[in-house]
Design a protein around this motif. Structure first.
Motif, mmCIF file in Angstrom:
data_model
loop_
_atom_site.group_PDB
_atom_site.id
_atom_site.type_symbol
_atom_site.label_atom_id
_atom_site.label_comp_id
_atom_site.label_asym_id
_atom_site.label_seq_id
_atom_site.Cartn_x
_atom_site.Cartn_y
_atom_site.Cartn_z
ATOM 1 N N LYS A 141 0.827 -1.206 0.000
ATOM 2 C CA LYS A 141 0.000 0.000 0.000
ATOM 3 C C LYS A 141 0.864 1.259 0.000
ATOM 4 C CE LYS A 141 -3.738 -0.193 2.690
ATOM 5 N NZ LYS A 141 -4.722 -0.548 3.707
ATOM 6 N N LEU A 142 1.853 1.292 0.874
ATOM 7 C CA LEU A 142 2.741 2.457 0.934
ATOM 8 C C LEU A 142 3.544 2.611 -0.351
ATOM 9 C CD1 LEU A 142 4.063 2.317 4.596
ATOM 10 C CD2 LEU A 142 2.739 4.158 3.535
ATOM 11 N N LYS A 143 4.071 1.509 -0.844
ATOM 12 C CA LYS A 143 4.877 1.543 -2.074
ATOM 13 C C LYS A 143 4.044 2.055 -3.246
ATOM 14 C CE LYS A 143 7.358 -1.554 -5.185
ATOM 15 N NZ LYS A 143 7.680 -2.954 -5.472
ATOM 16 N N LEU A 144 2.824 1.533 -3.404
ATOM 17 C CA LEU A 144 1.956 1.966 -4.499
ATOM 18 C C LEU A 144 1.582 3.436 -4.362
ATOM 19 C CD1 LEU A 144 -0.446 -1.099 -4.883
ATOM 20 C CD2 LEU A 144 1.307 -0.341 -6.508
ATOM 21 N N GLU A 146 3.117 5.862 -2.871
ATOM 22 C CA GLU A 146 4.279 6.718 -3.164
ATOM 23 C C GLU A 146 4.608 6.718 -4.645
ATOM 24 O OE1 GLU A 146 7.253 5.259 -0.453
ATOM 25 O OE2 GLU A 146 6.288 6.219 1.269
ATOM 26 N N SER A 147 4.603 5.538 -5.271
ATOM 27 C CA SER A 147 4.972 5.452 -6.688
ATOM 28 C C SER A 147 3.927 6.084 -7.606
ATOM 29 C CB SER A 147 5.218 3.995 -7.098
ATOM 30 O OG SER A 147 4.007 3.276 -7.134
ATOM 31 N N LEU A 148 2.703 6.189 -7.146
ATOM 32 C CA LEU A 148 1.620 6.769 -7.956
ATOM 33 C C LEU A 148 1.301 8.208 -7.547
ATOM 34 C CD1 LEU A 148 -0.671 3.603 -8.003
ATOM 35 C CD2 LEU A 148 0.756 4.466 -9.882
ATOM 36 N N GLY A 149 2.194 8.806 -6.789
ATOM 37 C CA GLY A 149 2.023 10.205 -6.408
ATOM 38 C C GLY A 149 0.819 10.448 -5.510
ATOM 39 N N ASP A 157 -6.990 1.088 -8.013
ATOM 40 C CA ASP A 157 -6.979 0.181 -9.160
ATOM 41 C C ASP A 157 -5.754 -0.727 -9.185
ATOM 42 O OD1 ASP A 157 -9.359 1.258 -10.035
ATOM 43 O OD2 ASP A 157 -8.408 2.614 -11.487
ATOM 44 N N SER A 158 -4.649 -0.289 -8.615
ATOM 45 C CA SER A 158 -3.388 -1.028 -8.745
ATOM 46 C C SER A 158 -3.212 -2.147 -7.724
ATOM 47 C CB SER A 158 -2.209 -0.054 -8.672
ATOM 48 O OG SER A 158 -2.175 0.564 -7.407
ATOM 49 N N LYS A 159 -4.174 -2.344 -6.833
ATOM 50 C CA LYS A 159 -4.036 -3.384 -5.807
ATOM 51 C C LYS A 159 -4.655 -4.718 -6.209
ATOM 52 C CE LYS A 159 -6.209 -1.080 -2.730
ATOM 53 N NZ LYS A 159 -6.873 -0.707 -1.488
ATOM 54 N N SER A 160 -5.320 -4.789 -7.342
ATOM 55 C CA SER A 160 -6.125 -5.966 -7.691
ATOM 56 C C SER A 160 -5.312 -7.259 -7.798
ATOM 57 C CB SER A 160 -6.908 -5.723 -8.970
ATOM 58 O OG SER A 160 -6.049 -5.421 -10.029
#
Length: 169
Positions: A141-144, A146-149, A157-160
């Motif tokens: 969650k933290l990585k996503l 941060e990487s997605l601003g 959407d990116s956790k699926s």
């Protein structure tokens, strides 16, 4: 505490008060919906002890009979929820409770049987049962974010892929 400004992505450490806040809202909802529904569940990250979460309580409400839907919608609106319509299937409706510009609760209403509802509950239960998965999810969650601003829609959407991994664990 709960609440997050609309459109903002921010995480809080797990708060031991979240289950109690859920129970209070559940009682309020049961009072209004008891004749129309078959269950209310706490799900999402705030329902998993020790998990980093957006401080918004996710509530699942399930019902069986088509004719109950209009009652559920009108009663949730009377309780202050904003109706957002169908969410992502023909058996899943979405509501939000705001206090001014702060989101407090997300209510998801599913007509059962629903594979989508079942997946949410399986995901919650696996995260509750397997600390390694819970911790891996917190890191992701933290990585996503941060990487997605810290873009909330892209983050969601990116956790699926991870969710499917956990469901099939």
């Amino acid at each position: 505490m709960i609440g997050l400004k609309r459109g903002v992505l921010r995480f809080s450490d797990y708060d031991d008060n979240w289950p109690e806040i859920f129970e209070l809202e559940k009682e309020r909802l049961i009072e209004a919906l008891k004749d129309d529904i078959v269950g209310i569940e706490h799900f999402g990250s705030t329902s998993v002890a020790g998990l980093l979460a957006k401080p918004i309580i996710d509530i699942a409400i399930i019902f069986e009979e088509n004719e109950k839907l209009e009652n559920i919608i009108s009663k949730l609106v009377m309780k202050g929820y904003t109706y957002k319509g169908l969410h992502d299937s023909k058996v899943h409706w979405y509501f939000v409770l705001y206090e001014q510009d702060v989101t407090l609760f997300h209510v998801h209403v599913w007509q059962i049987p629903s594979e989508h509802y079942n997946k949410h509950i399986i995901f919650r239960d696996k995260l509750r049962s397997y600390i390694n998965l819970r911790d891996e999810y917190a890191t992701l969650k933290l990585k996503l974010a941060e990487s997605l601003g810290w873009d909330r829609a892209r983050y969601t959407d990116s956790k699926s892929e991870f969710v499917e991994k956990v469901i099939n664990y």
